[in-house]
Design a protein around this motif. Structure first.
Motif, PDB file in Angstrom:
ATOM      1  N   ASN A 156       6.901   5.017   4.573  1.00  0.00           N
ATOM      2  CA  ASN A 156       6.788   6.374   4.034  1.00  0.00           C
ATOM      3  C   ASN A 156       6.839   6.405   2.511  1.00  0.00           C
ATOM      4  OD1 ASN A 156       6.613   7.514   6.570  1.00  0.00           O
ATOM      5  ND2 ASN A 156       8.837   7.821   6.745  1.00  0.00           N
ATOM      6  N   ASN A 157       7.477   5.378   1.907  1.00  0.00           N
ATOM      7  CA  ASN A 157       7.675   5.396   0.460  1.00  0.00           C
ATOM      8  C   ASN A 157       6.973   4.268  -0.292  1.00  0.00           C
ATOM      9  OD1 ASN A 157       9.509   7.614   0.666  1.00  0.00           O
ATOM     10  ND2 ASN A 157      11.100   6.194   1.310  1.00  0.00           N
ATOM     11  N   ASP A 158       6.361   3.328   0.438  1.00  0.00           N
ATOM     12  CA  ASP A 158       5.807   2.137  -0.203  1.00  0.00           C
ATOM     13  C   ASP A 158       4.301   2.018  -0.003  1.00  0.00           C
ATOM     14  OD1 ASP A 158       8.300   1.040  -1.158  1.00  0.00           O
ATOM     15  OD2 ASP A 158       8.771   0.590   0.939  1.00  0.00           O
ATOM     16  N   HIS A 179       6.912   1.862  -5.141  1.00  0.00           N
ATOM     17  CA  HIS A 179       7.922   2.531  -4.318  1.00  0.00           C
ATOM     18  C   HIS A 179       8.214   3.920  -4.894  1.00  0.00           C
ATOM     19  CE1 HIS A 179      11.439   2.918  -1.680  1.00  0.00           C
ATOM     20  NE2 HIS A 179      12.049   3.458  -2.731  1.00  0.00           N
ATOM     21  N   PHE A 180       8.113   4.933  -4.013  1.00  0.00           N
ATOM     22  CA  PHE A 180       8.310   6.326  -4.437  1.00  0.00           C
ATOM     23  C   PHE A 180       9.528   6.915  -3.734  1.00  0.00           C
ATOM     24  CE2 PHE A 180       3.906   5.474  -5.302  1.00  0.00           C
ATOM     25  CZ  PHE A 180       3.597   6.233  -6.415  1.00  0.00           C
ATOM     26  N   LYS A 184       8.227  10.609  -6.644  1.00  0.00           N
ATOM     27  CA  LYS A 184       8.360  10.060  -7.995  1.00  0.00           C
ATOM     28  C   LYS A 184       8.421   8.536  -7.910  1.00  0.00           C
ATOM     29  CE  LYS A 184      10.765  14.029 -10.051  1.00  0.00           C
ATOM     30  NZ  LYS A 184      11.987  14.481 -10.747  1.00  0.00           N
ATOM     31  N   LEU A 185       7.702   7.879  -8.795  1.00  0.00           N
ATOM     32  CA  LEU A 185       7.681   6.424  -8.813  1.00  0.00           C
ATOM     33  C   LEU A 185       9.038   5.885  -9.259  1.00  0.00           C
ATOM     34  CD1 LEU A 185       6.001   3.808  -8.522  1.00  0.00           C
ATOM     35  CD2 LEU A 185       5.389   4.061 -10.941  1.00  0.00           C
ATOM     36  N   GLN A 261      -1.616   6.173   9.030  1.00  0.00           N
ATOM     37  CA  GLN A 261      -0.478   6.252   8.111  1.00  0.00           C
ATOM     38  C   GLN A 261      -0.623   5.295   6.939  1.00  0.00           C
ATOM     39  OE1 GLN A 261       3.018   5.588  10.479  1.00  0.00           O
ATOM     40  NE2 GLN A 261       2.923   7.575  11.500  1.00  0.00           N
ATOM     41  N   SER A 262      -1.307   4.161   7.183  1.00  0.00           N
ATOM     42  CA  SER A 262      -1.458   3.173   6.115  1.00  0.00           C
ATOM     43  C   SER A 262      -2.604   3.505   5.169  1.00  0.00           C
ATOM     44  CB  SER A 262      -1.699   1.784   6.724  1.00  0.00           C
ATOM     45  OG  SER A 262      -2.991   1.700   7.301  1.00  0.00           O
ATOM     46  N   GLY A 263      -3.369   4.551   5.507  1.00  0.00           N
ATOM     47  CA  GLY A 263      -4.492   4.927   4.654  1.00  0.00           C
ATOM     48  C   GLY A 263      -5.708   4.043   4.826  1.00  0.00           C
ATOM     49  N   SER A 264      -5.838   3.411   5.990  1.00  0.00           N
ATOM     50  CA  SER A 264      -6.972   2.518   6.245  1.00  0.00           C
ATOM     51  C   SER A 264      -8.288   3.282   6.228  1.00  0.00           C
ATOM     52  CB  SER A 264      -6.808   1.825   7.604  1.00  0.00           C
ATOM     53  OG  SER A 264      -7.985   1.126   7.958  1.00  0.00           O
TER      54      SER A 264
END
Length: 359
Positions: A156-158, A179-180, A184-185, A261-264
């Protein structure tokens, strides 16, 4: 069911089975003639070749079953029309829709078998078929994995990025992890190379840099080499291009959700595989209705005319299927529409031909 129903159902299923049994050996012989040199050059074991052709039969029977079904129904229905059996049946007071009923019952049997095979049996055959081809026939080809410009969300954050990743050497170039927290980064890791170590499932980064984002100033950590673990598997970086075909329905749903979820960028391709498994049984009914409507009338030229018309429709169907499938893979066209538009178009054609045949 009456004698008429059993008579047509037996003809339907027997002709379809014979059609498969006739064409599958031809397909095997063509494949052997094309690939035997590559198999021998790759020193493919005999037992692996036997397994490959068993999977070949299941894979192509499922892939081409709508065409075989369509042509077999046209064949035996045209023969019934030429032998004036259909005229005798309709002249005895049987309505055209009543005459169509056993065809639909037989189509239901085929559709159920095709559905179960497509969901749970063919995926395993597809895995064996594709693995053999890429190991012994297409050895060294690059189309097995999409291994360049990899960008994925792994948690969820990486988010990670790799310019390229070689699956054989388990090594990637220009690795980045961001990592967010609350959008925010928090920190960013960069490495000149990333290497997966199979013995302990760790990753080795060379040219390591980690930038921690602060409220006022950032801090930078640099190392020549760092060994660590990451919450992703090496298979997640570059899944094989045929992965969706090798999964049963439950596994496919999980895989698609993970890829989404991985944006593939391959989600549309995977959704096409999923929706085609649902649409294939419906195709059996549509093509059965078209075949009966086209071939139930006695024509000049006999079965040849009906078969020529049937082959033309089959090629048009394949054309529609390929065009819309490519649109879904290469553009923003909906995968569901890409799968169902050909069935909708041919469904309308089926009812139009059925209406004319009843008249």
């Amino acid at each position: 069911m009456k004698i008429l129903d059993w008579y047509i159902i037996k003809k339907y299923l027997l002709t379809f089975s014979v059609m498969l049994l006739l064409f599958i050996p031809i397909g095997i012989m063509v494949d052997i003639s094309e690939n035997i040199d590559k198999m021998l050059a790759s020193e493919a074991p005999a037992d692996e070749i036997v397994k490959y052709y068993f999977n070949f039969v299941l894979y192509f029977a499922n892939l081409l079953f709508p065409i075989f079904l369509f042509l077999s129904v046209i064949w035996f229905t045209s023969k019934m029309a030429n032998d004036t059996e259909i005229i005798a049946i309709l002249s005895s007071g049987v309505s055209y829709l009543r005459f169509l009923r056993p065809f639909l019952i037989a189509a239901s049997v085929v559709a159920i078998v095709a559905f179960v095979m497509g969901m749970y049996i063919v995926p395993n055959a597809s895995k064996g078929f594709n693995e053999f081809r890429f190991e012994y026939i297409k050895k060294g080809r690059k189309e097995l994995r999409d291994n360049s410009e990899i960008y994925k969300q792994i948690t969820n954050n990486d988010f990670i990025y790799l310019k390229a990743f070689n699956f054989e050497s388990k090594r990637g170039d220009f690795f980045t992890l961001e990592h967010f927290e609350d959008n925010k980064l928090e920190y960013k890791i960069e490495a000149r190379s990333l290497k997966f170590n199979e013995e302990d499932s760790t990753y080795t980064m060379r040219g390591y840099k980690k930038r921690i984002v602060g409220a006022m100033n950032d801090s930078l950590i640099s190392e020549r080499k760092v060994d660590t673990i990451f919450p992703f598997d090496v298979e997640d970086l570059t899944p094989v291009t045929y992965m969706a075909e090798t999964l049963n329905y439950q596994e496919l749903n999980k895989f698609i959700e993970k890829e989404r979820q991985s944006g593939s960028p391959n989600v549309s391709k995977h959704l096409l595989v999923k929706y085609k498994r649902w649409s294939l049984p419906i195709t059996a009914f549509i093509l059965t209705i078209i075949a009966v409507a086209v071939s139930s009338m006695k024509r000049r030229g006999g079965m040849g005319v009906n078969l020529a018309f049937g082959i033309a429709i089959a090629f048009i169907y394949i054309f529609f299927d390929k065009i819309f499938g490519t649109m879904a893979e290469k553009s923003g066209f909906s995968p569901m529409l890409a799968v169902w538009v050909p069935n909708i178009v041919f469904g309308v054609l089926a009812f139009y031909l059925l209406y004319n045949a009843r008249r």
